[in-house]
Design a protein around this motif. Structure first.
Motif, PDB file in Angstrom:
ATOM      1  N   GLY A  10      -6.604 -17.815 -29.744  1.00  0.00           N
ATOM      2  CA  GLY A  10      -6.056 -17.545 -31.068  1.00  0.00           C
ATOM      3  C   GLY A  10      -4.587 -17.178 -31.109  1.00  0.00           C
ATOM      4  N   GLU A  11      -3.915 -17.121 -29.952  1.00  0.00           N
ATOM      5  CA  GLU A  11      -2.494 -16.769 -29.912  1.00  0.00           C
ATOM      6  C   GLU A  11      -1.655 -17.965 -29.474  1.00  0.00           C
ATOM      7  OE1 GLU A  11      -1.776 -13.404 -27.435  1.00  0.00           O
ATOM      8  OE2 GLU A  11      -2.610 -12.009 -28.890  1.00  0.00           O
ATOM      9  N   TRP A  12      -0.518 -18.135 -30.138  1.00  0.00           N
ATOM     10  CA  TRP A  12       0.425 -19.195 -29.792  1.00  0.00           C
ATOM     11  C   TRP A  12       1.388 -18.702 -28.732  1.00  0.00           C
ATOM     12  CZ3 TRP A  12      -0.195 -24.043 -31.336  1.00  0.00           C
ATOM     13  CH2 TRP A  12      -0.996 -24.279 -32.445  1.00  0.00           C
ATOM     14  N   GLY A  13       1.758 -19.579 -27.840  1.00  0.00           N
ATOM     15  CA  GLY A  13       2.725 -19.248 -26.800  1.00  0.00           C
ATOM     16  C   GLY A  13       3.225 -20.520 -26.143  1.00  0.00           C
ATOM     17  N   TYR A  14       3.784 -20.396 -24.944  1.00  0.00           N
ATOM     18  CA  TYR A  14       4.361 -21.531 -24.226  1.00  0.00           C
ATOM     19  C   TYR A  14       3.989 -21.454 -22.760  1.00  0.00           C
ATOM     20  CZ  TYR A  14       7.109 -21.964 -28.425  1.00  0.00           C
ATOM     21  OH  TYR A  14       7.476 -22.098 -29.734  1.00  0.00           O
ATOM     22  N   ILE A  15       3.768 -22.621 -22.161  1.00  0.00           N
ATOM     23  CA  ILE A  15       3.551 -22.701 -20.721  1.00  0.00           C
ATOM     24  C   ILE A  15       4.641 -23.551 -20.092  1.00  0.00           C
ATOM     25  CG2 ILE A  15       1.062 -22.349 -20.787  1.00  0.00           C
ATOM     26  CD1 ILE A  15       0.780 -25.434 -20.436  1.00  0.00           C
ATOM     27  N   ASP A  16       4.864 -23.328 -18.788  1.00  0.00           N
ATOM     28  CA  ASP A  16       5.792 -24.181 -18.053  1.00  0.00           C
ATOM     29  C   ASP A  16       5.003 -25.330 -17.424  1.00  0.00           C
ATOM     30  OD1 ASP A  16       4.537 -23.152 -15.763  1.00  0.00           O
ATOM     31  OD2 ASP A  16       6.206 -21.834 -15.269  1.00  0.00           O
ATOM     32  N   LYS A  17       5.682 -26.173 -16.668  1.00  0.00           N
ATOM     33  CA  LYS A  17       5.041 -27.365 -16.100  1.00  0.00           C
ATOM     34  C   LYS A  17       4.042 -27.051 -14.993  1.00  0.00           C
ATOM     35  CE  LYS A  17       8.330 -30.702 -17.674  1.00  0.00           C
ATOM     36  NZ  LYS A  17       9.082 -31.909 -17.411  1.00  0.00           N
ATOM     37  N   GLU A  18       3.971 -25.801 -14.565  1.00  0.00           N
ATOM     38  CA  GLU A  18       2.949 -25.384 -13.602  1.00  0.00           C
ATOM     39  C   GLU A  18       1.738 -24.779 -14.326  1.00  0.00           C
ATOM     40  OE1 GLU A  18       6.396 -24.606 -12.821  1.00  0.00           O
ATOM     41  OE2 GLU A  18       6.213 -26.527 -11.785  1.00  0.00           O
ATOM     42  N   GLY A  19       1.813 -24.670 -15.643  1.00  0.00           N
ATOM     43  CA  GLY A  19       0.717 -24.111 -16.417  1.00  0.00           C
ATOM     44  C   GLY A  19       0.781 -22.607 -16.578  1.00  0.00           C
ATOM     45  N   GLU A  20       1.868 -21.995 -16.132  1.00  0.00           N
ATOM     46  CA  GLU A  20       2.032 -20.541 -16.261  1.00  0.00           C
ATOM     47  C   GLU A  20       2.463 -20.200 -17.677  1.00  0.00           C
ATOM     48  OE1 GLU A  20       1.337 -18.232 -13.886  1.00  0.00           O
ATOM     49  OE2 GLU A  20       0.615 -19.952 -12.729  1.00  0.00           O
ATOM     50  N   SER A  77       8.593 -30.087 -24.076  1.00  0.00           N
ATOM     51  CA  SER A  77       9.934 -30.247 -24.636  1.00  0.00           C
ATOM     52  C   SER A  77      10.806 -29.169 -24.014  1.00  0.00           C
ATOM     53  CB  SER A  77       9.885 -30.086 -26.154  1.00  0.00           C
ATOM     54  OG  SER A  77      11.178 -30.100 -26.703  1.00  0.00           O
ATOM     55  N   GLU A  78      11.913 -29.558 -23.472  1.00  0.00           N
ATOM     56  CA  GLU A  78      12.824 -28.627 -22.805  1.00  0.00           C
ATOM     57  C   GLU A  78      12.102 -27.838 -21.711  1.00  0.00           C
ATOM     58  OE1 GLU A  78      15.700 -26.502 -25.126  1.00  0.00           O
ATOM     59  OE2 GLU A  78      15.601 -27.954 -26.760  1.00  0.00           O
ATOM     60  N   GLY A  79      11.125 -28.496 -21.046  1.00  0.00           N
ATOM     61  CA  GLY A  79      10.423 -27.893 -19.921  1.00  0.00           C
ATOM     62  C   GLY A  79       9.258 -26.994 -20.285  1.00  0.00           C
ATOM     63  N   LEU A  80       8.950 -26.874 -21.583  1.00  0.00           N
ATOM     64  CA  LEU A  80       7.860 -26.009 -22.040  1.00  0.00           C
ATOM     65  C   LEU A  80       6.933 -26.764 -22.986  1.00  0.00           C
ATOM     66  CD1 LEU A  80       9.891 -22.785 -22.867  1.00  0.00           C
ATOM     67  CD2 LEU A  80       8.596 -23.257 -20.791  1.00  0.00           C
ATOM     68  N   SER A  81       5.667 -26.339 -22.995  1.00  0.00           N
ATOM     69  CA  SER A  81       4.696 -26.874 -23.943  1.00  0.00           C
ATOM     70  C   SER A  81       4.179 -25.715 -24.779  1.00  0.00           C
ATOM     71  CB  SER A  81       3.516 -27.507 -23.200  1.00  0.00           C
ATOM     72  OG  SER A  81       2.454 -27.781 -24.097  1.00  0.00           O
ATOM     73  N   LYS A  82       4.121 -25.919 -26.095  1.00  0.00           N
ATOM     74  CA  LYS A  82       3.520 -24.869 -26.917  1.00  0.00           C
ATOM     75  C   LYS A  82       2.012 -25.022 -26.829  1.00  0.00           C
ATOM     76  CE  LYS A  82       4.442 -27.239 -31.245  1.00  0.00           C
ATOM     77  NZ  LYS A  82       5.157 -27.096 -32.498  1.00  0.00           N
ATOM     78  N   ILE A  83       1.332 -23.874 -26.740  1.00  0.00           N
ATOM     79  CA  ILE A  83      -0.116 -23.859 -26.580  1.00  0.00           C
ATOM     80  C   ILE A  83      -0.725 -22.790 -27.471  1.00  0.00           C
ATOM     81  CG2 ILE A  83      -0.143 -24.769 -24.234  1.00  0.00           C
ATOM     82  CD1 ILE A  83      -0.782 -21.126 -24.589  1.00  0.00           C
TER      83      ILE A  83
END
Length: 91
Positions: free
Chosen positions: A32-42, A22-28
Motif C-alpha cells: 500500500g505504500e509508493w516508493g522506488y527501487i534501484d536496478k538491484e531491486g533494493e 527511469s533515471e535508474g529507478l522504478s516506482k513501485i
C-alpha cells in the motif's frame, strides 16, 4: 517483477505495481505504500505519498515533487530535500 534483456528474472514479482525504470529507478507500490527501487531491486525511497490514491511521481532531471502533510517540496534520489533547483529552472 523484472527481467533482463535475455529474459532472465532479475527482480522477483512481489509488488502491487511496478513501473518502468527511469533515471535508474522504478516506482513501485508495496504493501500500500509508493516508493522506488534501484536496478538491484533494493527499495531506496519509501512512502512518497500520504494519499493512498496518489501514485508516486516520476523523476525528472533527478528530482521528484512530493506533497506530504500539506507541504510540497522536491526530493533528489538520495531522499534529500532540494528546494532551489526546480524553482530556479522554471524562471
Amino acid at each position: 517483477g523484472f527481467i533482463n534483456k535475455d529474459g532472465v528474472g532479475v527482480i522477483p514479482c512481489k509488488f502491487e505495481f511496478a513501473g518502468p525504470f527511469s533515471e535508474g529507478l522504478s516506482k513501485i507500490k508495496l504493501n500500500g505504500e509508493w516508493g522506488y527501487i534501484d536496478k538491484e531491486g533494493e527499495r531506496i525511497i519509501s512512502s512518497v505519498s500520504d494519499d493512498c490514491n496518489n501514485m508516486a511521481p516520476d523523476f525528472q532531471d533527478g528530482l521528484i515533487a512530493i506533497t506530504k502533510k500539506q507541504s510540497s517540496y522536491f526530493l533528489d534520489k538520495t531522499w534529500s530535500k532540494n528546494c532551489n533547483s526546480r524553482s530556479n529552472r522554471s524562471r
